[in-house]
Design a protein around this motif. Structure first.
Motif, PDB file in Angstrom:
ATOM      1  N   ASP A  65      -6.920 -30.369  63.330  1.00 43.17           N
ATOM      2  CA  ASP A  65      -7.372 -30.127  62.005  1.00 43.17           C
ATOM      3  C   ASP A  65      -6.727 -30.998  60.889  1.00 43.17           C
ATOM      4  OD1 ASP A  65      -9.186 -28.393  62.933  1.00 43.17           O
ATOM      5  OD2 ASP A  65      -8.301 -26.579  62.042  1.00 43.17           O
ATOM      6  N   GLU A  66      -5.544 -31.619  61.190  1.00 43.90           N
ATOM      7  CA  GLU A  66      -4.563 -32.352  60.124  1.00 43.90           C
ATOM      8  C   GLU A  66      -5.137 -33.667  60.234  1.00 43.90           C
ATOM      9  OE1 GLU A  66      -0.604 -31.564  60.938  1.00 43.90           O
ATOM     10  OE2 GLU A  66      -0.820 -29.426  59.899  1.00 43.90           O
ATOM     11  N   LYS A  67      -5.631 -34.093  61.535  1.00 42.45           N
ATOM     12  CA  LYS A  67      -6.131 -35.568  61.557  1.00 42.45           C
ATOM     13  C   LYS A  67      -5.182 -36.544  60.994  1.00 42.45           C
ATOM     14  CE  LYS A  67     -11.067 -33.816  61.876  1.00 42.45           C
ATOM     15  NZ  LYS A  67     -10.963 -33.667  63.350  1.00 42.45           N
ATOM     16  N   ASN A  68      -3.966 -36.532  61.542  1.00 46.12           N
ATOM     17  CA  ASN A  68      -2.953 -37.474  61.004  1.00 46.12           C
ATOM     18  C   ASN A  68      -3.120 -38.837  61.513  1.00 46.12           C
ATOM     19  OD1 ASN A  68      -1.702 -35.817  59.118  1.00 46.12           O
ATOM     20  ND2 ASN A  68      -0.562 -34.803  60.935  1.00 46.12           N
ATOM     21  N   THR A  69      -3.912 -39.088  62.664  1.00 42.02           N
ATOM     22  CA  THR A  69      -3.828 -40.346  63.344  1.00 42.02           C
ATOM     23  C   THR A  69      -5.398 -40.853  63.540  1.00 42.02           C
ATOM     24  OG1 THR A  69      -3.598 -39.676  65.770  1.00 42.02           O
ATOM     25  CG2 THR A  69      -1.734 -39.930  64.372  1.00 42.02           C
ATOM     26  N   LYS A  70      -5.652 -42.155  63.746  1.00 43.17           N
ATOM     27  CA  LYS A  70      -7.089 -42.531  64.228  1.00 43.17           C
ATOM     28  C   LYS A  70      -7.347 -41.817  65.448  1.00 43.17           C
ATOM     29  CE  LYS A  70      -7.651 -46.481  66.135  1.00 43.17           C
ATOM     30  NZ  LYS A  70      -7.461 -48.049  66.233  1.00 43.17           N
ATOM     31  N   GLU A  71      -6.611 -41.541  66.333  1.00 49.89           N
ATOM     32  CA  GLU A  71      -7.133 -40.893  67.722  1.00 49.89           C
ATOM     33  C   GLU A  71      -7.431 -39.562  67.488  1.00 49.89           C
ATOM     34  OE1 GLU A  71      -4.721 -44.518  68.607  1.00 49.89           O
ATOM     35  OE2 GLU A  71      -4.352 -42.616  67.367  1.00 49.89           O
ATOM     36  N   ILE A  72      -6.736 -39.009  66.590  1.00 46.73           N
ATOM     37  CA  ILE A  72      -6.899 -37.276  66.354  1.00 46.73           C
ATOM     38  C   ILE A  72      -8.109 -37.207  65.521  1.00 46.73           C
ATOM     39  CG2 ILE A  72      -6.081 -35.276  65.546  1.00 46.73           C
ATOM     40  CD1 ILE A  72      -3.214 -36.016  66.045  1.00 46.73           C
ATOM     41  N   SER A  73      -8.376 -38.259  64.706  1.00 47.91           N
ATOM     42  CA  SER A  73      -9.645 -38.072  63.716  1.00 47.91           C
ATOM     43  C   SER A  73     -10.979 -37.994  64.834  1.00 47.91           C
ATOM     44  CB  SER A  73      -9.789 -39.237  62.868  1.00 47.91           C
ATOM     45  OG  SER A  73      -9.901 -40.416  63.599  1.00 47.91           O
ATOM     46  N   GLN A  74     -10.833 -38.421  66.058  1.00 52.96           N
ATOM     47  CA  GLN A  74     -11.981 -38.320  66.962  1.00 52.96           C
ATOM     48  C   GLN A  74     -12.176 -37.057  67.599  1.00 52.96           C
ATOM     49  OE1 GLN A  74     -12.560 -42.150  69.282  1.00 52.96           O
ATOM     50  NE2 GLN A  74     -10.595 -42.670  68.360  1.00 52.96           N
ATOM     51  N   LEU A  75     -11.202 -36.169  67.401  1.00 53.64           N
ATOM     52  CA  LEU A  75     -11.201 -34.638  68.030  1.00 53.64           C
ATOM     53  C   LEU A  75     -11.646 -33.900  66.853  1.00 53.64           C
ATOM     54  CD1 LEU A  75      -7.940 -34.597  69.694  1.00 53.64           C
ATOM     55  CD2 LEU A  75     -10.097 -35.363  70.748  1.00 53.64           C
ATOM     56  N   GLU A  76     -12.527 -32.712  67.285  1.00 52.79           N
ATOM     57  CA  GLU A  76     -13.022 -31.664  66.620  1.00 52.79           C
ATOM     58  C   GLU A  76     -13.259 -30.597  67.213  1.00 52.79           C
ATOM     59  OE1 GLU A  76     -17.211 -30.265  64.090  1.00 52.79           O
ATOM     60  OE2 GLU A  76     -17.076 -32.453  65.073  1.00 52.79           O
ATOM     61  N   ILE A  77     -12.496 -29.568  66.632  1.00 50.95           N
ATOM     62  CA  ILE A  77     -12.574 -28.229  67.124  1.00 50.95           C
ATOM     63  C   ILE A  77     -13.610 -27.454  66.457  1.00 50.95           C
ATOM     64  CG2 ILE A  77     -11.392 -26.072  67.277  1.00 50.95           C
ATOM     65  CD1 ILE A  77      -8.831 -27.426  67.311  1.00 50.95           C
ATOM     66  N   SER A  78     -14.660 -27.208  67.308  1.00 48.87           N
ATOM     67  CA  SER A  78     -15.935 -26.376  66.593  1.00 48.87           C
ATOM     68  C   SER A  78     -15.996 -25.157  66.612  1.00 48.87           C
ATOM     69  CB  SER A  78     -17.160 -27.180  67.381  1.00 48.87           C
ATOM     70  OG  SER A  78     -17.289 -27.253  68.701  1.00 48.87           O
ATOM     71  N   LYS A  79     -15.335 -24.493  68.276  1.00 48.96           N
ATOM     72  CA  LYS A  79     -15.149 -23.096  67.968  1.00 48.96           C
ATOM     73  C   LYS A  79     -14.167 -22.568  68.643  1.00 48.96           C
ATOM     74  CE  LYS A  79     -20.301 -22.537  68.724  1.00 48.96           C
ATOM     75  NZ  LYS A  79     -21.301 -22.423  69.667  1.00 48.96           N
ATOM     76  N   ILE A  80     -13.798 -21.319  68.364  1.00 50.12           N
ATOM     77  CA  ILE A  80     -12.454 -20.864  68.765  1.00 50.12           C
ATOM     78  C   ILE A  80     -12.521 -19.460  69.205  1.00 50.12           C
ATOM     79  CG2 ILE A  80      -9.955 -20.302  68.058  1.00 50.12           C
ATOM     80  CD1 ILE A  80     -10.358 -22.203  65.626  1.00 50.12           C
ATOM     81  N   LEU A  81     -12.252 -19.275  70.591  1.00 53.85           N
ATOM     82  CA  LEU A  81     -12.386 -17.920  71.070  1.00 53.85           C
ATOM     83  C   LEU A  81     -11.049 -16.946  70.537  1.00 53.85           C
ATOM     84  CD1 LEU A  81     -14.012 -15.972  72.925  1.00 53.85           C
ATOM     85  CD2 LEU A  81     -12.271 -16.755  74.673  1.00 53.85           C
ATOM     86  N   VAL A  82     -11.393 -15.767  70.076  1.00 50.90           N
ATOM     87  CA  VAL A  82     -10.227 -14.758  69.783  1.00 50.90           C
ATOM     88  C   VAL A  82     -10.673 -13.701  70.290  1.00 50.90           C
ATOM     89  CG1 VAL A  82      -9.520 -16.026  67.571  1.00 50.90           C
ATOM     90  CG2 VAL A  82     -11.403 -14.298  67.620  1.00 50.90           C
ATOM     91  N   ARG A  83      -9.516 -12.736  70.387  1.00 54.49           N
ATOM     92  CA  ARG A  83      -9.886 -11.516  71.355  1.00 54.49           C
ATOM     93  C   ARG A  83     -10.499 -10.472  70.656  1.00 54.49           C
ATOM     94  NH1 ARG A  83      -4.916  -8.592  74.737  1.00 54.49           N
ATOM     95  NH2 ARG A  83      -6.524  -7.098  75.904  1.00 54.49           N
ATOM     96  N   TYR A  84     -10.295 -10.041  69.392  1.00 56.56           N
ATOM     97  CA  TYR A  84     -11.093  -9.108  68.583  1.00 56.56           C
ATOM     98  C   TYR A  84     -11.803  -9.712  67.144  1.00 56.56           C
ATOM     99  CZ  TYR A  84      -7.622  -6.469  71.580  1.00 56.56           C
ATOM    100  OH  TYR A  84      -7.099  -5.875  72.657  1.00 56.56           O
ATOM    101  N   GLU A  85     -12.522  -8.686  66.815  1.00 57.91           N
ATOM    102  CA  GLU A  85     -13.336  -9.059  65.788  1.00 57.91           C
ATOM    103  C   GLU A  85     -12.394  -9.388  64.524  1.00 57.91           C
ATOM    104  OE1 GLU A  85     -16.442  -9.834  65.126  1.00 57.91           O
ATOM    105  OE2 GLU A  85     -17.441  -9.295  66.774  1.00 57.91           O
ATOM    106  N   LYS A  86     -11.206  -8.174  64.512  1.00 61.44           N
ATOM    107  CA  LYS A  86     -10.407  -8.292  63.494  1.00 61.44           C
ATOM    108  C   LYS A  86      -9.563  -9.618  63.326  1.00 61.44           C
ATOM    109  CE  LYS A  86      -6.843  -5.759  65.926  1.00 61.44           C
ATOM    110  NZ  LYS A  86      -5.882  -6.807  65.988  1.00 61.44           N
ATOM    111  N   ASP A  87      -9.568 -10.443  64.592  1.00 64.29           N
ATOM    112  CA  ASP A  87      -8.871 -11.554  64.565  1.00 64.29           C
ATOM    113  C   ASP A  87      -9.272 -12.842  63.896  1.00 64.29           C
ATOM    114  OD1 ASP A  87      -6.644 -10.431  65.801  1.00 64.29           O
ATOM    115  OD2 ASP A  87      -7.688 -10.779  67.704  1.00 64.29           O
ATOM    116  N   ILE A  88     -10.634 -12.748  63.573  1.00 64.48           N
ATOM    117  CA  ILE A  88     -11.585 -13.667  62.941  1.00 64.48           C
ATOM    118  C   ILE A  88     -11.251 -14.028  61.499  1.00 64.48           C
ATOM    119  CG2 ILE A  88     -14.149 -14.359  62.361  1.00 64.48           C
ATOM    120  CD1 ILE A  88     -15.075 -12.950  64.829  1.00 64.48           C
TER     121      ILE A  88
END
Length: 385
Positions: free
Chosen positions: A20-43
Motif C-alpha cells: 500500500d505504501e508503494k515506495n518504489t516503481k516496482e511496488i507501484s505495479q502491485l495492488e491488493i484488491s481483496k483481503i481474506l480475514v477470519r471473522y466479520e469482526k476483523d473487517i
C-alpha cells in the motif's frame, strides 16, 4: 498486478503495508484488491472479506498470497487458487512440506508459479540465491541456523548462563516463541526448511520423515558449560548434502568452534551457507522471522512475478534421504549411558560422553536403545570446515 491476500496477521499485515505504501516503481505495479480475514469482526478495510470464493473465483485477481499458516484451510485455498490459474506466493512452510509434490505438479499443469521465498529464511534471500547459484553450479550442500527462536534461546543460555526454561520464557515474552513452541524447540521448523532447501537446491522432494531430527528441548546449562569450556558454541543446525550416493538431511544441536561464522550469529538471526564448485561457500545472514522481514520476502516474489523474472515453477523428483554416510562424533547426556559403552570415545562423567565417529543412522539406533525421554545429543564439529 492484482493480488488477493489471505490472512492479515503478522505477515499478512506487513505485506499489505509494504504494497500500500508503494515506495518504489516496482511496488507501484502491485495492488491488493481483496483481503481474506477470519471473522466479520476483523473487517476494518473495504477490501476485506470472509469468503474465500471472493478471491479464488475472481477472474481479475492474478496472484494469491497465502499468509494464514497451518495446513488447513491454507492447503485447500492454495490448491483452488492454482487450479483457477492464479500464481501463488506463500510463507507457509508446514503446508508446503505436507503437499509440495501435489502443489508443484498442479502449478506446472495450470501454467502458473508457486513461489515460497518467505517460507525459508524470512528476509534472507536464500531461495532466490539457490536459484541463481544453480544457473552456474550444482549445489553440493547447505547448512545453517534456520530457526530464530532456538538461536535466541541458545544465545541467552550461552551469553547469560540461563537455564533452558528461563531462556524459552524470555523468547516467548519477546514474541519470538509461540505459546506452544514445540515445532521450534523439537527441530520440526528447521526440518521443514531443510526439505524446502533440498527441493530448491538439489531438485529433489525429500520426505520429512526420513530426516534425522534432534531438538533442544532437553538441553541444560551443564551442556552449554561443557561446550563453552571446550571452545564451542551450541547452535541448532539444519543441513543437506548431495553426493553420488544420494541425499542426506539432518537437524541437530551442534557444538561449533567459536571461530566459526555460525558461532557468532546472535539473538534471533538466521545464517545459512551453500557450497558449490565455482562459488564455494557462501553464507547469508539476516532476520529469519517477523512481520517486515518475512513480508519483504513475499513482496520480492510478487515483484519477480510482475516483472516476469524467475517465474519458472520449481520441480523435483522424489528421493529417499539416507544418512548412513554422514559420519560424526556426538556429545550425549543420558541416565542410561551404560547401554552404549561400545561407541563411547570419552567419558565426561556418569551421565555424559563423547562418542566415537559413527553415522547418523547408528546414532538413531542408539537413541532407541537408550530409552531415555530426556536424552540430549549434539554433534561435535571438530574443525572450522
Amino acid at each position: 498486478m492484482k493480488i488477493g491476500l489471505l490472512g492479515h496477521g503478522t505477515v499478512g499485515s506487513g505485506v499489505r503495508k509494504i504494497v500500500d505504501e508503494k515506495n518504489t516503481k516496482e511496488i507501484s505495479q502491485l495492488e491488493i484488491s481483496k483481503i481474506l480475514v477470519r471473522y466479520e469482526k476483523d473487517i476494518t478495510d473495504n477490501r476485506m472479506t470472509v469468503d474465500i470464493h471472493d478471491i479464488v473465483d475472481d477472474s481479475e485477481i492474478d496472484v494469491v498470497v497465502e499468509c494464514i499458516g497451518g495446513d488447513e484451510p491454507a492447503f485447500s485455498y492454495v490448491q483452488a487458487a492454482l487450479f483457477n490459474g492464479k500464481h501463488v506466493v506463500t510463507s507457509n512452510k508446514k503446508m508446503l512440506v505436507n503437499h509440495l509434490e501435489e502443489l508443484l505438479e498442479l502449478a506446472r499443469t495450470r501454467g502458473v508459479s508457486l513461489k515460497y521465498e518467505a517460507a525459508c529464511g524470512g528476509g534472507i534471500p536464500w531461495m532466490s540465491n539457490l536459484d541463481r547459484t544453480k544457473r552456474i553450479d550444482d549445489i553440493n550442500s547447505f547448512r545453517g541456523i534456520f530457526n530464530g527462536t532456538t538461536n535466541y534461546i541458545l544465545s541467552k543460555m550461552s551469553d547469560e548462563g540461563l537455564e533452558f526454561a528461563v531462556a524459552l520464557k524470555e523468547a516467548q515474552d519477546c514474541g519470538y516463541a509461540e505459546f506452544d513452541p514445540s515445532d521450534d524447540i523439537d527441530g520440526m521448523d528447521t526440518a521443514y526448511k531443510v526439505v524446502l532447501s533440498s527441493c530448491k537446491g538439489f531438485g529433489v522432494l525429500a520426505n520429512i520423515h526420513d530426516i534425522d531430527i534432534y531438538g533442544i528441548r532437553h538441553i541444560s546449562a551443564k551442556d552449554i558449560a561443557y561446550a563453552c569450556k571446550h571452545g564451542y558454541v551450541c547452535k541448532l543446525i539444519g543441513s543437506g548434502v548431495k553426493s553420488d550416493s544420494g541425499v542426506s538431511g539432518t537437524v541437530i544441536p551442534t557444538f561449533i568452534p567459536k571461530q566459526n561464522i555460525f558461532a557468532t550469529i546472535p539473538a534471533n538471526f538466521n545464517a545459512i551457507e551453500s557450497d558449490s564448485k565455482t562459488l564455494g561457500k557462501m553464507t547469508y545472514v539476516g532476520q529469519g522471522a517477523g512481520s517486515y522481514p518475512t513480508a519483504h520476502a513475499v513482496v520480492q516474489d510478487l515483484i519477480d512475478l510482475v516483472l516476469h523474472q524467475d517465474t519458472e515453477v520449481s520441480s523435483g523428483v522424489g528421493v529417499h534421504v539416507d544418512n548412513k554416510n554422514r559420519l560424526s562424533s556426538f556429545y550425549v547426556r543420558s541416565v542410561n549411558l551404560n547401554r552404549m559403552e561400545d561407541v563411547i570415545e570419552e567419558r565426561i562423567d556418569e551421565d555424559t560422553c563423547i562418542t566415537k565417529e559413527i553415522s547418523f543412522v547408528e546414532l538413531a539406533s542408539m537413541m532407541k536403545v537408550l530409552e531415555d525421554n530426556a536424552v540430549f545429543v549434539a554433534e561435535v564439529m571438530h574443525d572450522c570446515k
